[in-house]
Design a protein around this motif. Structure first.
Motif, PDB file in Angstrom:
ATOM      1  N   GLU A  59       0.823  -1.218   0.000  1.00 16.14           N
ATOM      2  CA  GLU A  59       0.000   0.000   0.000  1.00 16.14           C
ATOM      3  C   GLU A  59       0.857   1.267   0.000  1.00 16.14           C
ATOM      4  O   GLU A  59       0.317   2.379  -0.063  1.00 16.14           O
ATOM      5  CB  GLU A  59      -0.928   0.019   1.225  1.00 16.14           C
ATOM      6  N   GLY A  60       2.177   1.121   0.099  1.00 12.05           N
ATOM      7  CA  GLY A  60       3.045   2.285   0.087  1.00 12.05           C
ATOM      8  C   GLY A  60       3.375   2.829   1.459  1.00 12.05           C
ATOM      9  O   GLY A  60       3.788   3.990   1.586  1.00 12.05           O
ATOM     10  N   ASN A  61       3.204   1.998   2.502  1.00  8.63           N
ATOM     11  CA  ASN A  61       3.562   2.406   3.864  1.00  8.63           C
ATOM     12  C   ASN A  61       4.990   1.943   4.166  1.00  8.63           C
ATOM     13  O   ASN A  61       5.289   0.745   4.121  1.00  8.63           O
ATOM     14  CB  ASN A  61       2.597   1.794   4.878  1.00  8.63           C
ATOM     15  N   LEU A  62       5.853   2.888   4.494  1.00  8.83           N
ATOM     16  CA  LEU A  62       7.238   2.582   4.799  1.00  8.83           C
ATOM     17  C   LEU A  62       7.491   2.732   6.298  1.00  8.83           C
ATOM     18  O   LEU A  62       6.897   3.592   6.945  1.00  8.83           O
ATOM     19  CB  LEU A  62       8.189   3.505   4.036  1.00  8.83           C
ATOM     20  N   SER A  63       8.369   1.897   6.830  1.00 10.42           N
ATOM     21  CA  SER A  63       8.716   1.953   8.243  1.00 10.42           C
ATOM     22  C   SER A  63      10.216   1.810   8.389  1.00 10.42           C
ATOM     23  O   SER A  63      10.850   1.032   7.663  1.00 10.42           O
ATOM     24  CB  SER A  63       8.000   0.833   9.012  1.00 10.42           C
TER      25      SER A  63
END
Length: 248
Positions: free
Chosen positions: A181-185
């Motif tokens: 989904e394009g969530n970076l951590s």
């Protein structure tokens, strides 16, 4: 007539739950794997624990012998991990790959500030001595957020890929992650690494926006974004545990 009586049942020998190395008792987690054909010993990030994977049903005697044979290897590897202990006044902390002396300001309030005193890179920290760890970690979080946001958006613009959100955590097993989904951590501890390593981490996770794998196309994309990818990977392999070991 004498009866033979019941045979004495042997008490099962417990598996070891800790290993003493260089004077430290390290927790040992043992995991059975039915597909494993040999034992595999791993030092957890930060050098604070050990993990042993064994074939199913392996005898405790064989586990003990394996650990004994590898004691020297453990001593050598763990000696590379600097267990800094709690941060203290006049101690040191690495910020973007540069060692900074920690100096209390004597003030009770205020955020940490990077400066140079007598030619020495210094991090000025407010509060009492027991506040040093939190003040320093807060500063590293700010550094990580500033640098990674800039690098992530720069690399994402190069690929033409959208970034939905960026999160910062104190992870113990990985430096970053990316969802479909394009969530970076990211682990904010990367702020202690040199700039080219921080750039690599940003490029690595952004490359996953295009390639959700670690195949040849992914690595080609990663190296196009960060030409020093190979060097940065080597640096993290050699020094990553040292960053995880810093106690805040």
């Amino acid at each position: 007539m004498f009866g033979l009586g019941r045979p004495t049942r042997r008490t099962a020998q417990p598996r070891p739950s800790a290993v003493t190395v260089n004077g430290r008792d390290l927790p040992l987690a043992i995991r059975e794997n039915a597909r494993a054909t040999r034992m595999t010993l791993r030092i957890e990030p930060g050098g604070q624990a050990l993990k042993l994977t064994i074939p199913k049903g392996l005898a405790v005697r064989e586990i003990d012998e394996f650990l004994t044979r590898h004691h020297g290897w453990l001593m050598t590897r763990l000696a590379r991990v600097e267990d800094a202990g709690p941060l203290a006044d006049q101690g040191k902390i690495s910020i973007r790959g540069v060692d900074h002396r920690i100096a209390l300001t004597g003030k009770l309030r205020g955020i940490a500030e990077q400066t140079e005193l007598d030619g020495v890179p210094t991090l000025l920290v407010s509060g009492l001595p027991e506040h040093i760890g939190r003040r320093v970690s807060d500063h590293l979080k700010r550094v990580a957020k500033t640098e990674l946001q800039r690098l992530v958006h720069m690399h994402a613009a190069t690929l033409g890929e959208p970034v939905r959100a960026i999160a910062y955590k104190d992870t113990k097993s990985r430096w970053g992650s990316c969802t479909s989904e394009g969530n970076l951590s990211f682990s904010w501890r990367i702020a202690m690494a040199p700039d080219f390593v921080i750039d690599y981490l940003a490029a690595h996770e952004v490359a996953h926006l295009k390639e959700m794998n670690h195949g040849p196309d992914f690595w080609a994309t990663c190296k196009a974004l960060c030409p020093r990818t190979t060097e940065a990977k080597r640096w993290l392999k050699q020094n990553g545990s040292r960053l995880f070991a810093v106690a805040f």
